[in-house]
Write a protein that holds these residues in place. Structure first.
Motif, short mmCIF file in Angstrom:
data_model
loop_
_atom_site.label_atom_id
_atom_site.label_comp_id
_atom_site.label_asym_id
_atom_site.label_seq_id
_atom_site.Cartn_x
_atom_site.Cartn_y
_atom_site.Cartn_z
N GLN A 88 48.38 30.68 -17.34
CA GLN A 88 47.15 31.20 -17.96
C GLN A 88 46.70 30.33 -19.13
OE1 GLN A 88 48.79 35.16 -18.54
NE2 GLN A 88 47.43 36.01 -16.97
N ALA A 89 47.66 29.69 -19.80
CA ALA A 89 47.29 28.78 -20.90
C ALA A 89 46.52 27.58 -20.34
CB ALA A 89 48.53 28.33 -21.66
N TRP A 90 46.93 27.07 -19.17
CA TRP A 90 46.18 25.99 -18.52
C TRP A 90 44.78 26.47 -18.11
CZ3 TRP A 90 47.25 21.13 -18.99
CH2 TRP A 90 48.58 20.70 -19.13
N ILE A 94 41.70 16.77 -21.43
CA ILE A 94 42.21 16.41 -22.76
C ILE A 94 43.63 16.96 -22.93
CG2 ILE A 94 41.90 16.75 -25.25
CD1 ILE A 94 38.85 16.87 -24.70
N ILE A 95 43.82 18.23 -22.60
CA ILE A 95 45.14 18.85 -22.75
C ILE A 95 46.15 18.15 -21.83
CG2 ILE A 95 46.47 20.99 -22.55
CD1 ILE A 95 44.39 21.05 -24.82
N LYS A 96 45.73 17.81 -20.62
CA LYS A 96 46.64 17.16 -19.67
C LYS A 96 47.11 15.79 -20.14
CE LYS A 96 46.17 16.85 -15.04
NZ LYS A 96 45.49 16.90 -13.70
N GLN A 154 50.66 21.00 -26.00
CA GLN A 154 49.69 21.70 -25.16
C GLN A 154 49.17 22.98 -25.81
OE1 GLN A 154 51.37 23.21 -21.48
NE2 GLN A 154 49.56 24.41 -21.00
N ASP A 155 50.08 23.81 -26.28
CA ASP A 155 49.69 25.13 -26.75
C ASP A 155 48.80 25.06 -27.99
OD1 ASP A 155 51.11 26.17 -24.68
OD2 ASP A 155 52.82 26.84 -25.88
N SER A 156 49.26 24.32 -29.01
CA SER A 156 48.51 24.32 -30.26
C SER A 156 47.18 23.58 -30.11
CB SER A 156 49.34 23.74 -31.39
OG SER A 156 49.62 22.37 -31.17
N THR A 157 47.15 22.56 -29.23
CA THR A 157 45.88 21.84 -29.03
C THR A 157 44.89 22.73 -28.30
OG1 THR A 157 47.17 19.79 -28.92
CG2 THR A 157 44.87 19.66 -28.25
N THR A 158 45.38 23.53 -27.36
CA THR A 158 44.50 24.51 -26.70
C THR A 158 43.96 25.50 -27.74
OG1 THR A 158 45.79 24.29 -24.65
CG2 THR A 158 44.38 26.25 -24.86
N CYS A 159 44.82 25.92 -28.65
CA CYS A 159 44.38 26.83 -29.72
C CYS A 159 43.31 26.19 -30.60
CB CYS A 159 45.56 27.25 -30.60
SG CYS A 159 46.66 28.42 -29.78
N LEU A 160 43.44 24.89 -30.84
CA LEU A 160 42.44 24.18 -31.66
C LEU A 160 41.06 24.29 -31.02
CD1 LEU A 160 42.36 22.18 -34.23
CD2 LEU A 160 42.12 20.38 -32.51
N PHE A 161 41.01 24.06 -29.72
CA PHE A 161 39.71 24.13 -29.03
C PHE A 161 39.22 25.57 -28.90
CE2 PHE A 161 41.14 19.88 -27.72
CZ PHE A 161 40.01 19.16 -28.09
N TRP A 162 40.16 26.50 -28.77
CA TRP A 162 39.80 27.92 -28.77
C TRP A 162 39.13 28.30 -30.09
CZ3 TRP A 162 41.46 32.00 -31.85
CH2 TRP A 162 41.21 33.30 -31.37
N ALA A 163 39.73 27.85 -31.19
CA ALA A 163 39.18 28.14 -32.53
C ALA A 163 37.84 27.43 -32.72
CB ALA A 163 40.18 27.72 -33.61
N ALA A 164 37.73 26.21 -32.18
CA ALA A 164 36.48 25.46 -32.32
C ALA A 164 35.34 26.21 -31.62
CB ALA A 164 36.63 24.06 -31.74
N GLN A 165 35.67 26.79 -30.45
CA GLN A 165 34.63 27.54 -29.72
C GLN A 165 34.26 28.82 -30.47
OE1 GLN A 165 35.24 29.82 -25.89
NE2 GLN A 165 34.04 28.14 -25.06
N LYS A 166 35.26 29.46 -31.05
CA LYS A 166 35.02 30.74 -31.72
C LYS A 166 34.31 30.58 -33.07
CE LYS A 166 37.36 35.06 -32.97
NZ LYS A 166 38.60 35.83 -32.92
N TYR A 167 34.75 29.56 -33.84
CA TYR A 167 34.26 29.44 -35.22
C TYR A 167 33.33 28.24 -35.44
CZ TYR A 167 37.79 32.95 -36.07
OH TYR A 167 38.50 34.11 -36.02
#
Lengths: 217, 217
Positions: free
Chosen positions: A164-166, A177-179, A11-24
């Motif tokens: 908050q991560a959810w 996707i995360i679920k 869950q955590d690292s996949t959320t980070c992947l999408f966070w990075a995709a949005q940022k970069y």
């Protein structure tokens, strides 16, 4: 390539992947995962699937000789069902995040990425020393010095609760996707998982709190 | 066990092994070496022989996936014969010392050693970023934080010239052992080595300076 995301398929690292995709931008990120003999190594298949569908380069590094005293890498040991007081649970793998970040930094430099994104979090896991913010800050300096290369480590989840991560996943538009397409369970069951191992319990509790907090708003 | 020595089988690390033996007692030291696909991996046989004769526990960690851009780990590349200006030679292996120190720290904690000894040296190799004192100091803090364990990294050779390293071997009473039973040569020839690779040239120049300095006294 701008950012390299440490991706376990959870869950955590996949959320980070999408966070990075949005940022970069999706086309400017790459991912790296580790096969270190973890009992739930099937998580890497979930990581690979997430990347494949989005043309994100995903490198898996195989590591040997990992901590035989950890229940995460020694399948003969039972996973602690509760966190001991003032000590890390027996799923701790000594030095794991430092090794992961070092291999990630080596790969990041080789592909020209200046940012490393990792989902470590101090809020819920304070007994893992290598999830602490102070460790990440020190590690950032050490990596810069080791390779004479100005990397920045970003930790979007560091101060978030699991609820908050959810919420973050929802705001990134990837809640479903995360679920359903990530694996957090120590017993290797995706999505909601086995519901009994500590990783599943933590994930479910966070989700329940997220749903409750939504209702409160 | 008190101290863990990073031992490659070369001049510097073997001198450090005897330095640690004098400081902590031969029975209180252990050694760790790394097989990372280095072209001169026969050096580990020399390390093992030094340890065997003295009942020093010696652990060898096998590492995969090392830097393919380095002439030290990619035998298809020629070793630079001169150090380029303002850049490391092509024998640099990115992140190597940080990985070695991390694996060493994990092992040190598991055997209860609180000291790690490494032969890195800033004097002669200033273009390797991970041989600098500032990197070692930062790494020391990072290791402590990563594992919540108060290790101390000691670097007896950090500020010595190669001539002074020979002098240290003499003062430890092991000059002949270092001269004949260690391997520094990139081409895998022990003692005086091939005399042509950069490692041999550096070793020989240091020895010549040591002999000259002795005469001056």
């Amino acid at each position: 390539m701008k950012a390299l995301v440490l991706l376990s398929g959870g869950q955590d690292s996949t959320t980070c992947l999408f966070w990075a995709a949005q940022k970069y931008g999706m086309e400017n990120i790459a991912a790296i995962g580790f096969n270190y003999g973890q009992r739930h190594d099937i998580e890497l298949d979930y990581a690979a699937k997430i990347c494949q569908g989005r043309q994100i380069p995903f490198k898996v590094v195989a590591l040997q000789n990992f901590d035989p005293s950890s229940a995460l890498t020694n399948k003969n040991l039972e996973v602690d069902t509760a966190t001991p007081a003032n000590a890390p649970p027996n799923t701790l793998v000594e030095g794991r995040n430092l090794l992961f970040l070092t291999y990630a930094a080596i790969h990041a430099k080789s592909i020209g990425a200046k940012v490393i994104v990792t989902g470590v979090c101090e809020t819920d896991f304070s007994n893992y020393p290598d999830c602490r913010d102070i460790f990440i800050k020190s590690c950032n300096v050490t990596l810069n010095l080791a390779m004479d290369y100005p990397l920045v480590i970003e930790t979007p989840l560091m101060w978030l609760t699991k609820a908050q991560a959810w919420q973050l996943a929802e705001s990134l538009g990837v809640l479903d996707i995360i679920k359903t397409e990530t694996l957090t369970c120590y017993n290797g069951i995706p999505g909601q998982g086995c519901q009994t191992c500590p990783a599943c319990q933590l994930r479910q509790k966070g989700y329940d709190n997220y749903v409750r907090d939504k209702k409160d708003i």
